[in-house]
Write a protein that holds these residues in place. Sequence first.
Motif, PDB file in Angstrom:
ATOM      1  N   ALA A  64       0.850  -1.195   0.000  1.00  0.00           N
ATOM      2  CA  ALA A  64       0.000   0.000   0.000  1.00  0.00           C
ATOM      3  C   ALA A  64       0.884   1.243   0.000  1.00  0.00           C
ATOM      4  N   ARG A  65       0.536   2.197  -0.855  1.00  0.00           N
ATOM      5  CA  ARG A  65       1.315   3.435  -0.930  1.00  0.00           C
ATOM      6  C   ARG A  65       0.512   4.669  -0.534  1.00  0.00           C
ATOM      7  N   GLN A  66      -0.820   4.575  -0.640  1.00  0.00           N
ATOM      8  CA  GLN A  66      -1.651   5.724  -0.289  1.00  0.00           C
ATOM      9  C   GLN A  66      -3.030   5.238   0.138  1.00  0.00           C
ATOM     10  N   TYR A  67      -3.596   5.928   1.117  1.00  0.00           N
ATOM     11  CA  TYR A  67      -4.938   5.647   1.611  1.00  0.00           C
ATOM     12  C   TYR A  67      -5.765   6.924   1.497  1.00  0.00           C
ATOM     13  N   LEU A  68      -6.994   6.793   1.036  1.00  0.00           N
ATOM     14  CA  LEU A  68      -7.933   7.920   1.004  1.00  0.00           C
ATOM     15  C   LEU A  68      -9.218   7.475   1.690  1.00  0.00           C
ATOM     16  N   GLU A  69      -9.624   8.235   2.681  1.00  0.00           N
ATOM     17  CA  GLU A  69     -10.801   7.873   3.464  1.00  0.00           C
ATOM     18  C   GLU A  69     -11.923   8.872   3.213  1.00  0.00           C
ATOM     19  N   ILE A  95     -12.764   3.435   2.286  1.00  0.00           N
ATOM     20  CA  ILE A  95     -11.341   3.740   2.193  1.00  0.00           C
ATOM     21  C   ILE A  95     -10.818   3.146   0.892  1.00  0.00           C
ATOM     22  N   ALA A  96     -10.129   3.982   0.124  1.00  0.00           N
ATOM     23  CA  ALA A  96      -9.452   3.507  -1.090  1.00  0.00           C
ATOM     24  C   ALA A  96      -7.976   3.352  -0.759  1.00  0.00           C
ATOM     25  N   VAL A  97      -7.414   2.247  -1.189  1.00  0.00           N
ATOM     26  CA  VAL A  97      -5.996   1.968  -0.992  1.00  0.00           C
ATOM     27  C   VAL A  97      -5.367   1.840  -2.371  1.00  0.00           C
ATOM     28  N   PHE A  98      -4.282   2.577  -2.593  1.00  0.00           N
ATOM     29  CA  PHE A  98      -3.560   2.526  -3.863  1.00  0.00           C
ATOM     30  C   PHE A  98      -2.180   1.948  -3.596  1.00  0.00           C
ATOM     31  N   GLY A  99      -1.725   1.063  -4.474  1.00  0.00           N
ATOM     32  CA  GLY A  99      -0.421   0.461  -4.250  1.00  0.00           C
ATOM     33  C   GLY A  99       0.063  -0.350  -5.427  1.00  0.00           C
ATOM     34  N   VAL A 100       0.992  -1.262  -5.119  1.00  0.00           N
ATOM     35  CA  VAL A 100       1.639  -2.075  -6.152  1.00  0.00           C
ATOM     36  C   VAL A 100       1.715  -3.520  -5.683  1.00  0.00           C
ATOM     37  N   TYR A 101       1.283  -4.422  -6.550  1.00  0.00           N
ATOM     38  CA  TYR A 101       1.498  -5.851  -6.344  1.00  0.00           C
ATOM     39  C   TYR A 101       2.851  -6.213  -6.925  1.00  0.00           C
ATOM     40  N   SER A 102       3.497  -7.230  -6.341  1.00  0.00           N
ATOM     41  CA  SER A 102       4.712  -7.782  -6.940  1.00  0.00           C
ATOM     42  C   SER A 102       4.808  -9.247  -6.546  1.00  0.00           C
TER      43      SER A 102
END
Length: 130
Positions: free
Chosen positions: A70-75, A80-87
């Motif tokens: 997870a790189r960013q959370y917006l509430e 809540i939206a979570v933005f990030g990267v899978y690897s």
Amino acid sequence: MSSHLEVLKATYEGVSGDNITRLLSVLAPNAEWTEAAGFPYAGTYVGSDAIIANVFQRLATEWIDYRAEARQYLEHGNQIAVFGVYSGTYKATGKAMTASFAHLYTFADGKILRMVQYVDSHMVQQALVK
């Protein structure tokens, strides 16, 4: 009482095995978990048993070092939206991938009622093909 944001962060920001335990503790009994079309585990699963079997168990057995960072959370209200990267590296092909994701969570009565995944599935699909 922890805020929804604190609860959710605890499911992303620890040791992988601990994260799933924390997630299970905050899922509503009838939680809906939707994996995006084009993702290998696409579909909507209801309840923790179905979510574990159709998503997390497969991630744990089909991938090497699979991570959701997870790189960013917006509430906003109960969402809540979570933005990030899978690897990770897909075991069957030995191919690694990184893919951007967004997860939209809806809370009710302090529990996760719904999660909807949005993902760059093309990047994931490339790892699946020999």
